[in-house]
Design an enzyme around this catalytic site. Structure first.
Site, PDB file in Angstrom:
ATOM      1  N   GLY A  11       0.811  -1.221   0.000  1.00  0.00           N
ATOM      2  CA  GLY A  11       0.000   0.000   0.000  1.00  0.00           C
ATOM      3  C   GLY A  11       0.840   1.265   0.000  1.00  0.00           C
ATOM      4  O   GLY A  11       2.009   1.250   0.380  1.00  0.00           O
ATOM      5  N   ARG A  15      -2.144   8.826   3.437  1.00  0.00           N
ATOM      6  CA  ARG A  15      -2.361   9.769   4.540  1.00  0.00           C
ATOM      7  C   ARG A  15      -1.102  10.108   5.329  1.00  0.00           C
ATOM      8  O   ARG A  15      -1.129  10.956   6.213  1.00  0.00           O
ATOM      9  CB  ARG A  15      -3.470   9.228   5.459  1.00  0.00           C
ATOM     10  N   THR A  81      -6.630  -6.506  -0.489  1.00  0.00           N
ATOM     11  CA  THR A  81      -5.862  -7.368   0.425  1.00  0.00           C
ATOM     12  C   THR A  81      -5.906  -8.838  -0.010  1.00  0.00           C
ATOM     13  O   THR A  81      -4.916  -9.562   0.137  1.00  0.00           O
ATOM     14  CB  THR A  81      -6.401  -7.240   1.860  1.00  0.00           C
ATOM     15  N   TYR A 103       0.265  -7.500   8.556  1.00  0.00           N
ATOM     16  CA  TYR A 103       0.337  -6.240   7.817  1.00  0.00           C
ATOM     17  C   TYR A 103       1.663  -5.556   8.149  1.00  0.00           C
ATOM     18  O   TYR A 103       2.068  -5.494   9.317  1.00  0.00           O
ATOM     19  CB  TYR A 103      -0.781  -5.294   8.256  1.00  0.00           C
ATOM     20  N   ASN A 169     -12.138  -6.380  12.743  1.00  0.00           N
ATOM     21  CA  ASN A 169     -11.091  -7.169  12.092  1.00  0.00           C
ATOM     22  C   ASN A 169      -9.746  -6.429  12.131  1.00  0.00           C
ATOM     23  O   ASN A 169      -9.638  -5.290  11.693  1.00  0.00           O
ATOM     24  CB  ASN A 169     -11.513  -7.407  10.635  1.00  0.00           C
ATOM     25  N   ALA A 362      42.411  16.574  27.592  1.00  0.00           N
ATOM     26  CA  ALA A 362      41.326  17.397  27.050  1.00  0.00           C
ATOM     27  C   ALA A 362      41.681  17.945  25.675  1.00  0.00           C
ATOM     28  O   ALA A 362      42.815  18.333  25.426  1.00  0.00           O
ATOM     29  CB  ALA A 362      41.032  18.550  28.009  1.00  0.00           C
TER      30      ALA A 362
HETATM   31  C1  UD1 Z   1      -8.387  -3.862   6.118  1.00  0.00           C
HETATM   32  C2  UD1 Z   1      -9.528  -4.869   6.248  1.00  0.00           C
HETATM   33  C3  UD1 Z   1     -10.469  -4.441   7.366  1.00  0.00           C
HETATM   34  C4  UD1 Z   1      -9.697  -4.287   8.668  1.00  0.00           C
HETATM   35  C5  UD1 Z   1      -8.533  -3.324   8.477  1.00  0.00           C
HETATM   36  C6  UD1 Z   1      -7.660  -3.300   9.709  1.00  0.00           C
HETATM   37  C7  UD1 Z   1      -9.905  -5.759   4.015  1.00  0.00           C
HETATM   38  C8  UD1 Z   1     -10.764  -5.711   2.794  1.00  0.00           C
HETATM   39  N1  UD1 Z   1     -10.237  -4.920   4.982  1.00  0.00           N
HETATM   40  O1  UD1 Z   1      -8.963  -2.637   5.681  1.00  0.00           O
HETATM   41  O2  UD1 Z   1     -11.484  -5.411   7.550  1.00  0.00           O
HETATM   42  O3  UD1 Z   1     -10.552  -3.832   9.697  1.00  0.00           O
HETATM   43  O4  UD1 Z   1      -7.703  -3.738   7.373  1.00  0.00           O
HETATM   44  O5  UD1 Z   1      -6.698  -2.307   9.585  1.00  0.00           O
HETATM   45  O6  UD1 Z   1      -8.995  -6.552   4.075  1.00  0.00           O
HETATM   46  N2  UD1 Z   1      -2.371  -3.988   0.944  1.00  0.00           N
HETATM   47  C9  UD1 Z   1      -1.589  -4.512  -0.056  1.00  0.00           C
HETATM   48  N3  UD1 Z   1      -2.122  -4.609  -1.305  1.00  0.00           N
HETATM   49  C10 UD1 Z   1      -3.380  -4.221  -1.601  1.00  0.00           C
HETATM   50  C11 UD1 Z   1      -4.165  -3.680  -0.563  1.00  0.00           C
HETATM   51  C12 UD1 Z   1      -3.626  -3.585   0.702  1.00  0.00           C
HETATM   52  O7  UD1 Z   1      -0.436  -4.895   0.165  1.00  0.00           O
HETATM   53  O8  UD1 Z   1      -3.775  -4.357  -2.764  1.00  0.00           O
HETATM   54  C13 UD1 Z   1      -1.786  -3.888   2.317  1.00  0.00           C
HETATM   55  C14 UD1 Z   1      -1.634  -2.461   2.788  1.00  0.00           C
HETATM   56  O9  UD1 Z   1      -0.344  -1.967   2.477  1.00  0.00           O
HETATM   57  C15 UD1 Z   1      -1.835  -2.597   4.298  1.00  0.00           C
HETATM   58  C16 UD1 Z   1      -2.776  -3.789   4.426  1.00  0.00           C
HETATM   59  O10 UD1 Z   1      -2.689  -4.494   3.207  1.00  0.00           O
HETATM   60  O11 UD1 Z   1      -0.632  -2.935   4.969  1.00  0.00           O
HETATM   61  C17 UD1 Z   1      -4.217  -3.363   4.693  1.00  0.00           C
HETATM   62  O12 UD1 Z   1      -4.687  -2.615   3.608  1.00  0.00           O
HETATM   63  P1  UD1 Z   1      -5.610  -1.345   3.824  1.00  0.00           P
HETATM   64  O13 UD1 Z   1      -5.934  -0.775   2.507  1.00  0.00           O
HETATM   65  O14 UD1 Z   1      -5.043  -0.459   4.848  1.00  0.00           O
HETATM   66  O15 UD1 Z   1      -6.930  -2.063   4.391  1.00  0.00           O
HETATM   67  P2  UD1 Z   1      -8.080  -1.358   5.200  1.00  0.00           P
HETATM   68  O16 UD1 Z   1      -8.946  -0.605   4.278  1.00  0.00           O
HETATM   69  O17 UD1 Z   1      -7.525  -0.664   6.366  1.00  0.00           O
END
Ligand code: UD1
Ligand code: CA
Length: 449
Positions: A11, A15, A81, A103, A169, A362
């Site tokens: 990701g 932000r 994810t 993560y 989650n 010194a």
């Molecule tokens: C995800 C969960 C949500 C949970 C939350 C906790 C899903 C659909 N949702 O949402 O239920 O409550 O985490 O923080 O899983 N990433 C990738 N590749 C991608 C997408 C994401 O590597 O294509 C990685 C991101 O870098 C990050 C992690 O996966 O480390 C989570 O992705 P993020 O987009 O933050 O998920 P949330 O929307 O927070």
């Protein structure tokens, strides 16, 4: 049961408002991704797979410095994810056992929690990690029935009823590799975000007659980092944890809240750390050492009963023998300071070797850099370096040798010899008074300058 870790780190972290990939921002002197790797490494996994995307080359470089055996897989497009975990499939070829998904931006997961997930795997096919959210906000909601996790509903897709659920989650999960990959291949994008959701797994598993469950951990552990403010908050939590750990281990901290530790700081029992000391990465302190206020240390090993500071700076490659003393406004870099040796005031000791009980006066400076290359200074045991000596490296001062105050040492000094390398003093009787009279006359305009 063999285990493999899949760490998601593709990701962007929009932000964070940063050019740098999110997982490379640091806590306790180590990137977020390293914290995830180190916590997962306590399971002694057979494989560690990191899924990279944004800033992949930089992230991969950081990953391999912490674990040279980790396999990095690129996810070219961040499609969700579920898609991210699926990218790890080729790297898991031939692996049989459990996969734990972590993560890269969730650094506080405790090893105990990972073990609890594996424990729950004994009775369920898929185990998610959940937590009671103080503010459920954007988190996925866990729909439970008894200990069964029926489905996870993303906030964007949730009904009023779903949104009232506070069991959320964390994103982490454990399951058999083949089962997970089989289910993931069937995840679709029929949701608000149009992404492949990892959170579709419980419903898919249940439909197949498999069982999914969720165990809970404290919310603080699942803390993810999305903004600079969250990063600062996470650093504060990390520091509070380290301070408590040090106190429990028998280290005296006079003002714990002012001392900053790195992820790998090791301090022995009965060491004393005064206020406002900063530990960068790679510091080990043996028992009984005393680190005085306002000192900054990184990449240094302090022997037992050493005294450092106040206001000392120890840079990487510093090795202090037992009982050595480094005083105020002294900088040491890539140098071994022998047992009982003293560098007490206003000195720079770089690329050097000091024998036992050497005494450095010194203002001594090792002139280690010629503008292109670095050179070494060697000082024998029991040598006495007079105040304000410049040691122009490469140079060796023998054991029990002596350099006169203010010397510029450019040639080796034999053992037990005295080196004088400064201009001889000349006294001119009455000249000071004459000079002052002349200057005062010029100021009063009675004389031409
Ligand atoms: C995800 C969960 C949500 C949970 C939350 C906790 C899903 C659909 N949702 O949402 O239920 O409550 O985490 O923080 O899983 N990433 C990738 N590749 C991608 C997408 C994401 O590597 O294509 C990685 C991101 O870098 C990050 C992690 O996966 O480390 C989570 O992705 P993020 O987009 O933050 O998920 P949330 O929307 O927070
Ligand atoms: Ca997130």
């Amino acid at each position: 049961m063999p285990t493999a870790l899949v760490i998601l780190a593709a990701g962007q972290g929009t932000r964070m408002q940063s050019e740098r990939p999110k997982v490379l921002h640091q806590i306790g002197g180590a990137p977020l991704i390293a914290h995830a790797i180190l916590s997962g490494a306590t399971l002694a996994p057979d494989r560690i797979v990191v899924v990279t995307g944004h800033g992949a080359a930089e992230v991969e470089a950081a990953v391999t410095t912490f674990d040279p055996d980790a396999i990095c897989i690129r996810q070219a497009e961040q499609l969700g994810t579920g898609h991210a975990v699926l990218q790890a499939a080729p790297a898991l070829e031939g692996f049989e056992g459990d996969v734990i998904v972590l993560y890269g931006d969730t650094p506080f997961i405790r090893p105990e929690t990972l073990h609890a997930m594996l424990e729950a795997r004994k009775t369920h096919d898929i185990v998610f990690l959940g937590f009671e959210a103080a503010d459920p906000g954007r988190y996925g909601r866990m729909r439970m029935q008894g200990d069964r996790l029926l489905r996870i509903v993303e906030a964007a897709d949730a009904t009023e009823e779903d949104l009232a659920i506070s069991f959320c989650n964390s994103g982490l999960l454990a399951g058999d590799a083949a089962t997970l990959m089989g289910l993931l291949a069937r995840v679709k994008t029929d949701n608000e975000a149009g992404e492949y959701y990892l959170t579709d797994l419980p419903a898919l598993a249940t439909a197949e007659g498999l069982s999914a469950t969720a165990i809970a951990c404290p919310e603080a552990e699942t803390l993810g980092i999305n903004t600079r403010a969250e990063l600062a908050g996470a650093e504060a939590l990390f520091q509070a944890g380290k301070r408590a750990e040090m106190l429990d281990a028998g280290v005296t901290l006079i003002a714990p809240e002012t001392v900053h530790f790195a992820y790998d700081t090791h301090i022995g029992r009965d060491a004393l750390v005064e206020p406002h000391v900063v530990f960068g990465p790679g510091v080990t302190v043996e028992t009984g050492a005393h680190i005085r206020a306002f000192s900054h240390l990184e990449g240094a090993h302090l022997g037992a009963d050493t005294v450092v500071g106040p206001y000392a700076r120890l840079r990487p490659g510093t090795e202090l023998g037992n009982g050595a003393r480094i005083g105020n406004f002294v900088e040491v870099k890539a140098a071994r300071i022998g047992e009982g040796a003293k560098v007490n005031h206003l000195s720079y000791i770089g690329d050097a070797e000091l024998g036992a009980d050497a005494n450095i006066g010194a203002g001594t400076i090792t002139c280690n850099y010629d503008g292109v290359m670095k050179h070494r200074t060697t000082i024998g045991a029991g040598a006495f370096i007079g105040s304000n000596t410049l040691l122009v490296a490469p140079v060796t001062v023998g054991a029990e040798a002596f350099t006169a105050t203010g010397s510029v040492i450019t040639e080796d000094v034999p053992d037990q010899a005295m080196a004088l390398a400064r201009a001889r003093q000349v006294n001119k009787p009455g000249l000071a008074a004459k000079l002052m009279a002349r200057l005062k006359a010029i100021k009063a305009g009675k004389k031409e300058p």
